[in-house]
Design an enzyme around this catalytic site. Sequence first.
Site, PDB file in Angstrom:
ATOM      1  N   ASP A 100      32.365 -25.684  -2.847  1.00 11.00           N
ATOM      2  CA  ASP A 100      33.491 -26.135  -3.668  1.00 11.00           C
ATOM      3  C   ASP A 100      33.201 -27.526  -4.235  1.00 11.00           C
ATOM      4  O   ASP A 100      33.978 -28.067  -5.018  1.00 11.00           O
ATOM      5  CB  ASP A 100      34.821 -26.079  -2.897  1.00 11.00           C
ATOM      6  CG  ASP A 100      34.838 -26.960  -1.664  1.00 11.00           C
ATOM      7  OD1 ASP A 100      33.814 -27.594  -1.353  1.00 11.00           O
ATOM      8  OD2 ASP A 100      35.901 -27.019  -0.996  1.00 11.00           O
ATOM      9  N   SER A 101      32.034 -28.078  -3.872  1.00 10.67           N
ATOM     10  CA  SER A 101      31.543 -29.291  -4.544  1.00 10.67           C
ATOM     11  C   SER A 101      31.430 -29.048  -6.040  1.00 10.67           C
ATOM     12  O   SER A 101      31.295 -29.989  -6.814  1.00 10.67           O
ATOM     13  CB  SER A 101      30.171 -29.694  -3.980  1.00 10.67           C
ATOM     14  OG  SER A 101      29.281 -28.584  -3.977  1.00 10.67           O
ATOM     15  N   ASP A 149      31.981 -20.986  -0.562  1.00  8.99           N
ATOM     16  CA  ASP A 149      32.911 -21.899   0.107  1.00  8.99           C
ATOM     17  C   ASP A 149      34.337 -21.437  -0.131  1.00  8.99           C
ATOM     18  O   ASP A 149      34.740 -21.225  -1.288  1.00  8.99           O
ATOM     19  CB  ASP A 149      32.747 -23.281  -0.552  1.00  8.99           C
ATOM     20  CG  ASP A 149      32.571 -24.385   0.454  1.00  8.99           C
ATOM     21  OD1 ASP A 149      32.722 -24.140   1.664  1.00  8.99           O
ATOM     22  OD2 ASP A 149      32.259 -25.503   0.011  1.00  8.99           O
ATOM     23  N   LYS A 173      32.125 -19.647   3.853  1.00 11.47           N
ATOM     24  CA  LYS A 173      32.132 -20.878   4.647  1.00 11.47           C
ATOM     25  C   LYS A 173      33.538 -21.477   4.636  1.00 11.47           C
ATOM     26  O   LYS A 173      34.189 -21.511   3.589  1.00 11.47           O
ATOM     27  CB  LYS A 173      31.128 -21.894   4.084  1.00 11.47           C
ATOM     28  CG  LYS A 173      31.154 -23.236   4.818  1.00 11.47           C
ATOM     29  CD  LYS A 173      29.978 -24.115   4.459  1.00 11.47           C
ATOM     30  CE  LYS A 173      30.162 -24.929   3.216  1.00 11.47           C
ATOM     31  NZ  LYS A 173      31.301 -25.852   3.236  1.00 11.47           N
ATOM     32  N   GLU A 223      35.890 -24.883   6.033  1.00 11.69           N
ATOM     33  CA  GLU A 223      35.893 -26.224   6.616  1.00 11.69           C
ATOM     34  C   GLU A 223      36.950 -26.305   7.714  1.00 11.69           C
ATOM     35  O   GLU A 223      38.080 -25.846   7.523  1.00 11.69           O
ATOM     36  CB  GLU A 223      36.234 -27.275   5.547  1.00 11.69           C
ATOM     37  CG  GLU A 223      35.138 -27.482   4.537  1.00 11.69           C
ATOM     38  CD  GLU A 223      35.471 -28.589   3.539  1.00 11.69           C
ATOM     39  OE1 GLU A 223      36.391 -29.403   3.803  1.00 11.69           O
ATOM     40  OE2 GLU A 223      34.803 -28.633   2.501  1.00 11.69           O
ATOM     41  N   GLU A 227      28.361 -32.132   8.699  1.00 12.94           N
ATOM     42  CA  GLU A 227      28.280 -33.087   7.574  1.00 12.94           C
ATOM     43  C   GLU A 227      28.712 -34.483   8.006  1.00 12.94           C
ATOM     44  O   GLU A 227      29.718 -34.649   8.712  1.00 12.94           O
ATOM     45  CB  GLU A 227      29.165 -32.607   6.406  1.00 12.94           C
ATOM     46  CG  GLU A 227      29.137 -33.593   5.235  1.00 12.94           C
ATOM     47  CD  GLU A 227      29.694 -33.066   3.926  1.00 12.94           C
ATOM     48  OE1 GLU A 227      30.071 -31.872   3.865  1.00 12.94           O
ATOM     49  OE2 GLU A 227      29.740 -33.853   2.956  1.00 12.94           O
TER      50      GLU A 227
HETATM   51  O1  KIV Z   1      30.764 -27.871  -1.129  1.00 14.31           O
HETATM   52  C1  KIV Z   1      29.601 -28.100  -0.764  1.00 14.31           C
HETATM   53  O2  KIV Z   1      28.688 -28.248  -1.574  1.00 14.31           O
HETATM   54  C2  KIV Z   1      29.331 -28.193   0.672  1.00 14.31           C
HETATM   55  C3  KIV Z   1      27.973 -28.619   1.103  1.00 14.31           C
HETATM   56  C4  KIV Z   1      27.600 -29.941   0.626  1.00 14.31           C
HETATM   57  C5  KIV Z   1      27.776 -28.453   2.557  1.00 14.31           C
HETATM   58  O3  KIV Z   1      30.193 -27.912   1.438  1.00 14.31           O
END
Ligand code: KIV
Length: 300
Positions: free
Chosen positions: A47-48, A86, A116, A118, A185
């Site tokens: 989600d970056s 994510d 994934k 968080e 992280e």
């Molecule tokens: O959103 C993302 O890119 C991430 C990674 C940097 C681990 O969660």
Amino acid sequence: MHPDKVTVPEIRSRKLGGPKIAAVTAYDATLARLLDVGGADILLVGDSLGMVVQGLPNTLSVTLEEVCYHGRAVARVAERAHVVGDMPFMSFQVSSEQALQAAGTMLKEGAFESVKLEGGVTIAEQVRRIVSSGIPVMGHVGLTPQSVHAMGGFRVQGKGENAAARVMQDAKALEQAGVYSIVLEGLPADLGRRITESVEVPTIGIGAGPHCDGQVLVCYDLLGMYRDFTPKFVKRFAELGDAVVDAMGEYVAEVRSGAFPDADHSFGMSARKRIGEPTGSRPVVDATPPGYGPASDDDA
Ligand code: KIV
């Protein structure tokens, strides 16, 4: 299927030996194809994307639909790498039912192979529910960007014994809930080592030191496309930012001077313009075929 396709069991097995896991983020087909050919084990549609693709200050407004859109582009071309998506902020925090629905959407509409999430102790129930439905889950503890406001910014977590113990509990809760790997992280290297030694699933670090079972970086960071600010944990393995700016400068100059396009880059000019070069008996075809391929061998 690629003979060396990276699967969830393969990622799990890296804990027991074998090469460390090399993961990287990806958001589009062109770069994903290159990263896959380059040997990435995991392509993470993080989600970056809110920050590095959309230019936002944090990841909070990224939607399920957006992650799925980028997931389809990456999954379409990733032949060897495992593709993880994510789960966006507020797509899983409300309840296990909501989390399972969203995870299912990610596999059905985003073409992801795993998801994934968080968080740790507080989302263990959601993880358990998703895993029990046959969807593999990667965990993510420590600096969790979806909690940016609670953390007071993107800050290293787990400093001091109490804070370290909380991150350790989060990792253990995820392990017990059935994750197949955990992203660590923004942690002191020693805590990264202790967690890695304490859990039976592989850890994948980003700013968590060298002892993790693998590493992940944002693709634009490792390729040197952010030139203004480089966090301490980022190593630039190329300077593509400089290369792009230089290439653009040359392009602008050649467009303005008329040097580009020349006969080599124009349809139907090559054979006639190259002085002294025999054209043979083949006719020069001016029509542009679908896909902008060469109009004739002379244009290739
Ligand atoms: O959103 C993302 O890119 C991430 C990674 C940097 C681990 O969660």
